[in-house]
Design an enzyme around this catalytic site. Structure first.
Site, PDB file in Angstrom:
ATOM      1  N   CYS A 145       0.826  -1.209   0.000  1.00 63.95           N
ATOM      2  CA  CYS A 145       0.000   0.000   0.000  1.00 63.95           C
ATOM      3  C   CYS A 145       0.861   1.261   0.000  1.00 63.95           C
ATOM      4  CB  CYS A 145      -0.900  -0.004   1.236  1.00 63.95           C
ATOM      5  SG  CYS A 145      -2.276   1.128   1.055  1.00 63.95           S
ATOM      6  N   ASP A 158      -6.985  -2.849  10.613  1.00 66.21           N
ATOM      7  CA  ASP A 158      -5.739  -2.127  10.868  1.00 66.21           C
ATOM      8  C   ASP A 158      -5.619  -1.889  12.374  1.00 66.21           C
ATOM      9  OD1 ASP A 158      -3.434  -0.641  10.366  1.00 66.21           O
ATOM     10  OD2 ASP A 158      -4.395   0.651   8.868  1.00 66.21           O
TER      11      ASP A 158
HETATM   12  O1  LIG Z   1      -0.603   4.764   4.523  1.00 64.65           O
HETATM   13  C1  LIG Z   1      -1.116   5.834   4.837  1.00 64.65           C
HETATM   14  O2  LIG Z   1      -0.460   6.889   4.921  1.00 64.65           O
HETATM   15  C2  LIG Z   1      -2.580   5.904   5.129  1.00 64.65           C
HETATM   16  C3  LIG Z   1      -3.110   7.104   5.567  1.00 64.65           C
HETATM   17  C4  LIG Z   1      -4.456   7.204   5.822  1.00 64.65           C
HETATM   18  C5  LIG Z   1      -5.288   6.127   5.644  1.00 64.65           C
HETATM   19  C6  LIG Z   1      -4.780   4.924   5.204  1.00 64.65           C
HETATM   20  C7  LIG Z   1      -3.434   4.795   4.951  1.00 64.65           C
HETATM   21  N1  LIG Z   1      -2.914   3.570   4.558  1.00 64.65           N
HETATM   22  C8  LIG Z   1      -3.766   2.469   4.282  1.00 64.65           C
HETATM   23  C9  LIG Z   1      -3.205   1.125   4.321  1.00 64.65           C
HETATM   24  O3  LIG Z   1      -3.842   0.216   3.822  1.00 64.65           O
HETATM   25  C10 LIG Z   1      -1.917   0.819   5.062  1.00 64.65           C
HETATM   26  O4  LIG Z   1      -1.240  -0.151   4.358  1.00 64.65           O
HETATM   27  C11 LIG Z   1      -2.278   0.296   6.447  1.00 64.65           C
HETATM   28  O5  LIG Z   1      -2.749   1.374   7.198  1.00 64.65           O
HETATM   29  C12 LIG Z   1      -1.049  -0.318   7.182  1.00 64.65           C
HETATM   30  O6  LIG Z   1      -0.020   0.606   7.292  1.00 64.65           O
HETATM   31  P1  LIG Z   1       1.361   0.174   8.013  1.00 64.65           P
HETATM   32  O7  LIG Z   1       1.077  -0.042   9.452  1.00 64.65           O
HETATM   33  O8  LIG Z   1       2.274   1.319   7.771  1.00 64.65           O
HETATM   34  O9  LIG Z   1       1.837  -1.063   7.306  1.00 64.65           O
END
Ligand SMILES: O=C(O)c1ccccc1NCC(=O)[C@H](O)[C@H](O)COP(=O)(O)O
Length: 214
Positions: free
Chosen positions: A9, A134
């Site tokens: 993502c 999440d």
């Molecule tokens: O990634 C971002 O900045 C974000 C911001 C706001 C809403 C969603 C966002 N990401 C969505 C996703 O699917 C991410 O992969 C998920 O939140 C996991 O993130 P991480 O903990 O950094 O792997």
């Protein structure tokens, strides 16, 4: 066990996206939330989509965007799915896009809310294609690098496939899969060298770690 699908993502460049696809990601997330370090304009997203191999799914990530507006962007760019952070089932039908509502979960009560969402959406004829679970971090919508409560998610079955997100890395994703048995895993910050910049080595190691899960 069916292979666990992988979504990388928050890709922000055609090169990062192409590398993730070639490394074996099933899906790529394109982030349209202006406060994210992974934010893309539709024009920048179009350049990424255009450059991808043909069989990689693209998912638009939208926070608080009306479904009709999110679908318009998805239609314009030819995306496969809409990942949304609205707190209630959409009143507009997201067809022909797969709808993936995302939930930030800290405790079991919030899992009840996920179940209720699926039931209500199904009753309205708009069942989601999957739910993304999440971690909950106050004041942040996603991409936090914080691990979701795996112990609550073991055996969690909301009636649609579960995509596990939150703080996954090449080092911990095998443990996460063993603990939660999700349909898919999703990662943003855990495969980056800095916010919004994917690290090709981490992406490749993440994909390998998931593919090695049995
Ligand atoms: O990634 C971002 O900045 C974000 C911001 C706001 C809403 C969603 C966002 N990401 C969505 C996703 O699917 C991410 O992969 C998920 O939140 C996991 O993130 P991480 O903990 O950094 O792997």
């Amino acid at each position: 066990m069916a292979p666990v699908r992988i979504k990388i993502c928050g890709v922000t460049t055609p090169a990062d996206a192409r590398h993730a696809a070639e490394a074996g990601a099933d899906a790529l997330g394109l982030n349209f939330y202006p406060k994210s370090p992974r934010f893309l304009t539709p024009t920048a997203a179009a350049a990424i989509v255009r450059d991808l191999p043909p069989f990689t799914a693209t998912v638009g990530v939208f926070v608080g965007t009306p479904m009709r507006q999110a679908c318009a962007v998805a239609f314009q760019l030819g995306l496969r799915a809409v990942q949304s952070y609205n707190d209630h089932p959409p009143s507009d039908d997201p067809f022909p896009f797969a709808h993936v509502p995302a939930f930030r979960v800290a405790d079991a009560t919030q899992l009840d809310a996920v179940r209720r969402f699926v039931v209500a959406a199904r009753a309205a004829g708009r069942a989601p294609s999957a739910v993304l679970i999440d971690s909950f971090v106050a004041g942040h919508m996603g991409g936090t690098g914080h691990v979701a409560p795996w112990h609550l998610l073991a055996g969690f079955d909301p009636g649609v496939p579960v995509i596990l997100a939150g703080g996954l890395t090449p080092e911990n994703v095998a443990d996460a899969v063993a603990a939660v048995r999700p349909w898919a895993v999703d990662v943003a910050s855990g495969v980056e060298s800095s916010p919004g910049v994917k690290d090709p080595d981490k992406v490749a190691r993440f994909v390998r770690a998931v593919r090695d899960c049995h």
